[in-house]
Design an enzyme around this catalytic site. Structure first.
Site, short mmCIF file in Angstrom:
data_model
loop_
_atom_site.label_atom_id
_atom_site.label_comp_id
_atom_site.label_asym_id
_atom_site.label_seq_id
_atom_site.Cartn_x
_atom_site.Cartn_y
_atom_site.Cartn_z
CE LYS A 218 -1.75 3.05 2.76
NZ LYS A 218 -1.87 4.14 1.80
CD GLU B 102 13.51 1.69 9.91
OE1 GLU B 102 13.91 2.75 10.45
OE2 GLU B 102 14.03 0.60 10.11
CB CYS C 96 13.05 9.89 7.79
SG CYS C 96 14.06 8.90 6.69
CD GLU D 278 9.51 13.78 11.11
OE1 GLU D 278 8.38 13.28 11.30
OE2 GLU D 278 10.43 13.17 10.54
P1 NAD Z 1 2.23 8.79 7.43
O1 NAD Z 1 2.52 8.11 8.73
O2 NAD Z 1 1.16 9.79 7.39
O3 NAD Z 1 1.84 7.68 6.33
C1 NAD Z 1 2.69 6.58 6.04
C2 NAD Z 1 1.87 5.48 5.38
O4 NAD Z 1 0.96 4.95 6.36
C3 NAD Z 1 0.99 5.96 4.23
O5 NAD Z 1 0.98 4.98 3.21
C4 NAD Z 1 -0.37 6.09 4.87
O6 NAD Z 1 -1.45 6.00 3.96
C5 NAD Z 1 -0.35 4.91 5.83
N1 NAD Z 1 -1.32 4.96 6.93
C6 NAD Z 1 -1.96 6.05 7.45
N2 NAD Z 1 -2.79 5.67 8.44
C7 NAD Z 1 -2.67 4.32 8.57
C8 NAD Z 1 -3.26 3.36 9.43
N3 NAD Z 1 -4.16 3.69 10.35
N4 NAD Z 1 -2.90 2.07 9.28
C9 NAD Z 1 -1.98 1.70 8.36
N5 NAD Z 1 -1.40 2.57 7.51
C10 NAD Z 1 -1.73 3.87 7.61
O7 NAD Z 1 3.63 9.38 6.92
P2 NAD Z 1 3.93 10.24 5.62
O8 NAD Z 1 3.38 11.61 5.80
O9 NAD Z 1 3.55 9.48 4.39
O10 NAD Z 1 5.53 10.30 5.66
C11 NAD Z 1 6.25 11.19 6.46
C12 NAD Z 1 6.78 10.51 7.71
O11 NAD Z 1 7.52 9.35 7.35
C13 NAD Z 1 7.72 11.39 8.50
O12 NAD Z 1 7.45 11.27 9.86
C14 NAD Z 1 9.10 10.79 8.18
O13 NAD Z 1 10.08 11.02 9.15
C15 NAD Z 1 8.76 9.35 8.06
N6 NAD Z 1 9.78 8.63 7.32
C16 NAD Z 1 10.62 7.82 8.01
C17 NAD Z 1 11.64 7.13 7.35
C18 NAD Z 1 12.57 6.22 8.10
O14 NAD Z 1 13.21 5.40 7.47
N7 NAD Z 1 12.68 6.34 9.40
C19 NAD Z 1 11.79 7.30 5.97
C20 NAD Z 1 10.91 8.15 5.29
C21 NAD Z 1 9.90 8.82 5.97
#
Ligand code: NAD
Length: 502
Positions: free
Chosen positions: A180, A255, A289, A390
């Site tokens: 997804k 992550e 991130c 963040e």
């Molecule tokens: P997000 O948490 O909003 O979404 C991530 C994914 O989770 C999306 O596909 C989203 O649709 C899905 N999601 C949302 N609600 C969910 C639920 N209830 N159950 C299951 N899946 C669900 O994050 P984002 O805005 O897409 O990305 C930004 C974040 O990602 C930042 O916090 C960033 O630091 C983090 N990030 C971390 C890394 C790492 O390796 N540590 C790498 C890239 C991004």
């Protein structure tokens, strides 16, 4: 109002077929640099679609797990080659859908290439251990085994690299996946899955379902067919995922967020440090991130650093990432931009000095996008929210310190632990910081970004839950150890009991 008339409609990929959602509903994907540009229409999927994908994956797993790993890898090598051939188009599609500049989206696609080649190589390695048995005529070894169906949930900021970090090791280990992607970047997901289809991955082994986090994500994290959940995203959603997966004792790989620090000592090459802070802070519009959203500078060089850094930040060219002159693209969405603007207000309210930036860019070519000035706050106190939370945007908080010890304390003083870096010419300081920063990644004389695919990637504290992506460490997420004993003595030999005289 923008129109949807000429948009291409993209489907889910389930059991080897591209098909619409059972819901009959779709959502739009628009260019964050110009919302008039409609990239495509994608499926707004439901639980029913997810269940069909999980069932297909569970069926396909039973044959895929028996394909010898070197043969599985042959298909992955083919996939890597196909991404090489399509790299330029994939990079352009990615810039259009998420905003970062073309050489960065090229880097994102390159990372998927590197990861796919690297993990395909694991098809002929995937080493276990062979150890001597304590008993005569007995053989002892360990081997990796796949787990079954893996749910892959990814964010929008690395739309092809991050899916590759998860899907490719899952496949080489013999698992089947349901993927997804983030709703902001579904086209890059389609591009990646199409490559896997074209490379000949059998039907059902890879499935993709697009749609809302809640609607699609909930069954992916809680359904009994799922054995592994690999999630990258915010700490907030990671916590929801962790809870949903807990009752079924799934293996959960998380992550999450970061608040990464660059420490600059008084002996640092300041010009190099400024270059690093600019790239670390404003690369990908601060939406990494690993972004260097905190800079801690020794008081002896603090003023000089701030002046040079602010000068350079002011001169960054902000615009559409498809324009070769652009150095920093837009925020990914209106809501991401609103978060940036909210934190600018918080920083001002907390009494930090707004040294440059602080405004949305709205005039002329900026009018239809989510643009914001590169923003630097100086004289930030480590306790302020802009120094702890963040932001995920082009906002860097600069703090002053009196010593390496104080810099390390500030560096460690946040809830996250992804990446950190030090600029110094003193090897003793470099090694002390390397030892004492409690992060998953550390750099010396380089910014907090720049990971390569063959070393583990991930963070400590609220950034991760102890697993790692990339490198051989990724295999630990997508396989389980089985220890095997073969007794060829022809009699009962009891371990720890039937030990013969030497
Ligand atoms: P997000 O948490 O909003 O979404 C991530 C994914 O989770 C999306 O596909 C989203 O649709 C899905 N999601 C949302 N609600 C969910 C639920 N209830 N159950 C299951 N899946 C669900 O994050 P984002 O805005 O897409 O990305 C930004 C974040 O990602 C930042 O916090 C960033 O630091 C983090 N990030 C971390 C890394 C790492 O390796 N540590 C790498 C890239 C991004």
């Amino acid at each position: 109002m923008p129109t949807t008339l000429k948009a291409t409609t993209y489907n889910n990929y389930i059991d080897g077929a591209w098909a619409p959602s059972a819901s009959g509903e779709t959502f739009e994907n628009r260019n964050p640099a110009n919302t008039d540009d409609l990239i495509g229409v994608f499926q707004k999927s439901t639980r029913q679609d997810v269940e069909a994908a999980l069932a297909a994956a569970a069926r396909a797993y039973e044959t895929w797990r028996l394909v010898p790993a070197p043969r599985r890898a042959e298909l992955l090598f083919k996939a890597a080659q196909l991404i090489v051939e399509r790299k330029d188009q994939f990079a352009r599609d990615m810039t259009r859908e998420m905003g970062k500049v073309l050489n960065e989206t090229g880097g994102d696609v390159q990372e998927a290439i590197d990861m796919t080649f690297y993990m395909a190589g694991e098809g002929r390695r995937m080493f276990g251990q062979t150890v001597p048995s304590e008993l005569r005529n007995k053989f002892a070894m360990s081997m990796r085994q796949p787990l079954g169906v893996c749910s892959i949930i990814t964010p929008w900021n690395f739309p092809m690299a991050i899916p590759s970090w998860k899907i490719i090791p899952a496949l080489v280990c013999g698992n089947a996946v349901v993927f997804k992607p983030a709703s902001q970047t579904p086209l890059s997901a389609v591009n990646f899955v199409k490559v896997l289809e074209d490379a000949g991955i059998p039907r059902g082994v890879v499935n993709m379902v697009t749609g809302d986090g809640d609607e699609v994500g909930t069954p992916l994290t809680s359904h009994e067919a799922v054995r592994v959940v690999s999630f990258t995203g915010s700490t907030h959603v990671g916590r929801i995922v962790n809870k949903a997966a807990a009752p079924g004792f799934k293996k959960v790989h998380l992550e999450m967020g970061g608040k990464n620090v660059i420490m600059i000592m008084d002996d640092a090459d300041l010009e190099l440090a400024v270059d690093g802070c600019l790239w670390g802070g404003f690369g990908t519009t601060g939406q990494r991130c690993t972004a260097a959203s905190r800079v801690v500078v020794h008081e002896k060089v603090y003023r000089r650093f701030v002046e040079a850094f602010v000068d350079r930040a002011k001169s960054l060219v902000v615009g559409d990432g498809l324009d070769p002159k652009t150095q920093m693209g837009p925020s990914n969405s209106e809501s991401q931009l609103q978060t940036v603007m909210k934190y600018v207000e918080i920083g001002k309210g907390e009494g930090a000095t707004l040294a440059t930036g602080g405004h949305r860019l709205e005039k002329g070519a900026y009018a239809r996008g989510f643009f914001h000035e590169p923003t630097v706050f100086a004289d930030v106190d480590p306790g302020m929210r802009i120094a702890r939370e963040e932001i995920f945007g082009p906002v860097v908080s600069v703090m002053s310190c009196r010593s390496l010890d104080e810099a390390i304390a500030i560096g460690n003083g946040v809830e996250y632990g992804l990446s950190a870096s030090i600029y110094t010419q003193d090897i003793n300081r470099a090694f002390t910081a390397m030892r004492d920063l409690y992060t998953g990644i550390f750099y010396v004389n380089a910014p907090t970004i720049g990971a390569e695919v063959h070393l583990p990637f991930g963070g400590t504290k609220n950034t991760g839950n102890g697993h790692r992506e990339a490198g051989v460490a990724a295999l630990d997420v997508f396989s389980e150890w089985k220890s095997v004993y073969v007794d060829f003595s022809g009699r009962l030999q009891r371990a720890q009991i039937d030990l013969e005289e030497i």
